[in-house]
Design an enzyme around this catalytic site. Sequence first.
Site, PDB file in Angstrom:
ATOM      1  N   CYS A  63       0.848  -1.210   0.000  1.00 48.00           N
ATOM      2  CA  CYS A  63       0.000   0.000   0.000  1.00 48.00           C
ATOM      3  C   CYS A  63       0.872   1.245   0.000  1.00 48.00           C
ATOM      4  CB  CYS A  63      -0.915  -0.060   1.228  1.00 48.00           C
ATOM      5  SG  CYS A  63      -1.630   1.505   1.737  1.00 48.00           S
ATOM      6  N   CYS A  70       0.230   3.827   2.744  1.00 41.05           N
ATOM      7  CA  CYS A  70       0.734   3.289   4.017  1.00 41.05           C
ATOM      8  C   CYS A  70       2.221   3.559   4.155  1.00 41.05           C
ATOM      9  CB  CYS A  70       0.514   1.775   4.112  1.00 41.05           C
ATOM     10  SG  CYS A  70      -1.210   1.288   4.158  1.00 41.05           S
TER      11      CYS A  70
END
Length: 149
Positions: free
Chosen positions: A72, A75
């Site tokens: 991600c 993230c």
Amino acid sequence: MAEALAAVIVACPACATCNRVPRDKLGQGGTCGRCGGSLFNGEPVTLCSANFAAHASKSDLPLLVDFWASWCEPCRQMAPAFATAVAKLEPHLRLGKLDTEAEPAIAARFGIQSIPTLVVIHKGQEIARRSGAMPAGAIVEWARQAAKA
Ligand code: ZN
């Protein structure tokens, strides 16, 4: 006065042993009675099924969890901000990272739909949640407000 002298249960970031720390000594660091490691080391704890309950339920400190995954991009972009927030929020909160790929059962239990998602948990109860990446200042402000710390 009784409040000020009360002991606080703090789970060790290294071995997850629950230590009793006098509330007025929280800010002075302290070491784990079992492994001797620092109870507050300025780094997020890597959460897993073995230590999650100690930090989320047994500890008296609110736990701020970053639900994330290595694939991600947002993230990964938020990771330095989250790491910076640790120094600002310890010793009032514990900060931990939960890899949703490595620990899908915990992510499922919290019904994590998108990542990154930040969740504040106190004594096993979710008290706040926010999805999407945030800068360090916003993480600190939001978590303090949520945990009343
Ligand atoms: Zn320890």
